[in-house]
Design an enzyme around this catalytic site. Structure first.
Site, PDB file in Angstrom:
ATOM      1  N   LYS A   1     104.149  60.735  91.576  1.00  0.00           N
ATOM      2  CA  LYS A   1     104.040  62.170  91.370  1.00  0.00           C
ATOM      3  C   LYS A   1     105.279  62.908  91.880  1.00  0.00           C
ATOM      4  CE  LYS A   1     102.130  66.001  90.146  1.00  0.00           C
ATOM      5  NZ  LYS A   1     102.095  66.345  88.722  1.00  0.00           N
TER       6      LYS A   1
ATOM      7  N   SER B   1     127.022  66.123  71.721  1.00  0.00           N
ATOM      8  CA  SER B   1     125.627  65.861  72.062  1.00  0.00           C
ATOM      9  C   SER B   1     124.663  66.810  71.345  1.00  0.00           C
ATOM     10  CB  SER B   1     125.454  65.909  73.581  1.00  0.00           C
ATOM     11  OG  SER B   1     124.506  64.945  73.998  1.00  0.00           O
TER      12      SER B   1
END
Length: 332
Positions: A197, A145
């Site tokens: 949020k 990765s």
């Protein structure tokens, strides 16, 4: 009470007062000196990170070992593994140094954060474009990765025959402990400016809209990763996407798919690096010294592991390490 006894009591009291006052003064002075000493250590070990480079021809070795993440920046220095701030500074120093003849990345990492992986990759590309010097990479036990991402700045990649590599992809890990909250009678209450949020908060179930938002972030970082591999390996983007489903590859599989160039040992690569780049055999492969800080960090880290932890501390550690919702190029 006799006069001698009274005098003795007074003298004893005076001694106790003097000792007490001197102890307070001593502690104040000691604390001040310790604070000053600590500040000096912080300034020297953190703010002024730099490497004393050799005064002879050298190839700079960058150890991308362990998880790629922000530097800890504590007074004990790094743990001897990946130190982002140090390596960013190290590359800048090598750019301006005439004795430097190239860079060799030693990669033994499962990957790490998207931000730090990309920042180091861009710094390496800047080095190569400004100096024209070679960058090679060596893959040890794993180069997955983010470790693979950074290595796309390399001109050539060698892999140990037992290496696992690839894992080209992106992940966001979140921990949801709403079920635990429900059992304990705890309810999370968030006062927010909008419905998304508190997205990803562990005490709330995630809506489909919120999943789609996070997926869009993952997809964008994934597209960036695919583009980096396509450029770095000179490979068609469609072929990269076929390979980049998150799986890992053995060294042989990676070579068959053109994800690495050669399979061999670290010593073999260093020898060939010098030969192919026209460098003398006595050219040094220089690795920055992490010094005493690394030892002290390891010592105190080991002591912390020995300490018994409560169940609450264990749960908190899991949540902190696995559920932060940070974009990562990382092999789980």
């Amino acid at each position: 009470m006799k006069t001698k006894q009274i005098v003795g009591i007074l003298i004893t009291g005076a001694v106790i007062i003097v000792v007490g006052v001197s102890g307070v003064v001593s502690n104040v002075v000691k604390n001040k000196m310790t604070t000053q000493r600590t500040d000096n250590m912080v300034n020297s070990l953190v703010s002024g990170k730099s490497v004393t480079l050799p005064k002879k021809d050298f190839v700079g070795v960058i150890n991308i070992v362990g998880e790629i993440k922000p530097s800890d920046n504590d007074i004990w220095g790094s743990d001897g593994k990946y130190d982002h701030d140090l390596y960013m500074k190290y590359i800048d120093q090598m750019k301006e140094d005439t004795f430097n003849k190239g860079i060799l990345l030693y990669v033994d990492s499962p990957g790490g954060t998207v931000y730090e992986s990309d920042e180091l990759y861009l710094k390496l590309m800047e080095y190569k474009e400004q100096t024209g010097r070679p960058i090679w990479a060596y893959f040890a036990t794993q180069a997955c990765s983010g470790g693979y991402y950074i290595s796309m700045a390399s001109d050539k990649i060698y892999a140990n025959r037992n290496c696992w590599t690839g894992s080209i992809g992106v992940i966001i890990s979140l921990a949801n402990y709403k079920g635990l909250y429900d059992k304990l009678g705890i309810k999370e209450i968030d006062i927010t400016s909008g419905p998304n949020k508190a997205m990803g908060s562990g005490g709330l179930d995630m809506t489909q809209e919120q999943r789609d938002i996070l997926q869009s972030l993952v997809d964008e970082a994934y597209d960036q990763f695919v583009g980096i591999v396509s450029t770095g390996r000179g490979m068609d983007e469609k072929k990269v996407r076929n390979l980049a489903d998150g799986r890992i590859y053995s060294a042989l599989q990676a070579k068959d798919n053109a994800l690495v160039d050669e399979i061999g040992s670290y010593e073999e690569e260093k020898k060939i690096f010098l030969q192919e780049n026209g460098l003398n055999s006595d050219t040094q492969f220089f690795t920055p010294d992490t010094g005493v800080g690394s030892f002290m960090s390891s010592l105190f880290g080991a002591a912390d592991k020995v300490k018994t932890k409560s169940e609450a501390e264990v749960v908190k550690e899991i949540i902190d390490s696995e559920g932060k919702g940070v974009l990562k190029y990382y092999a789980e």
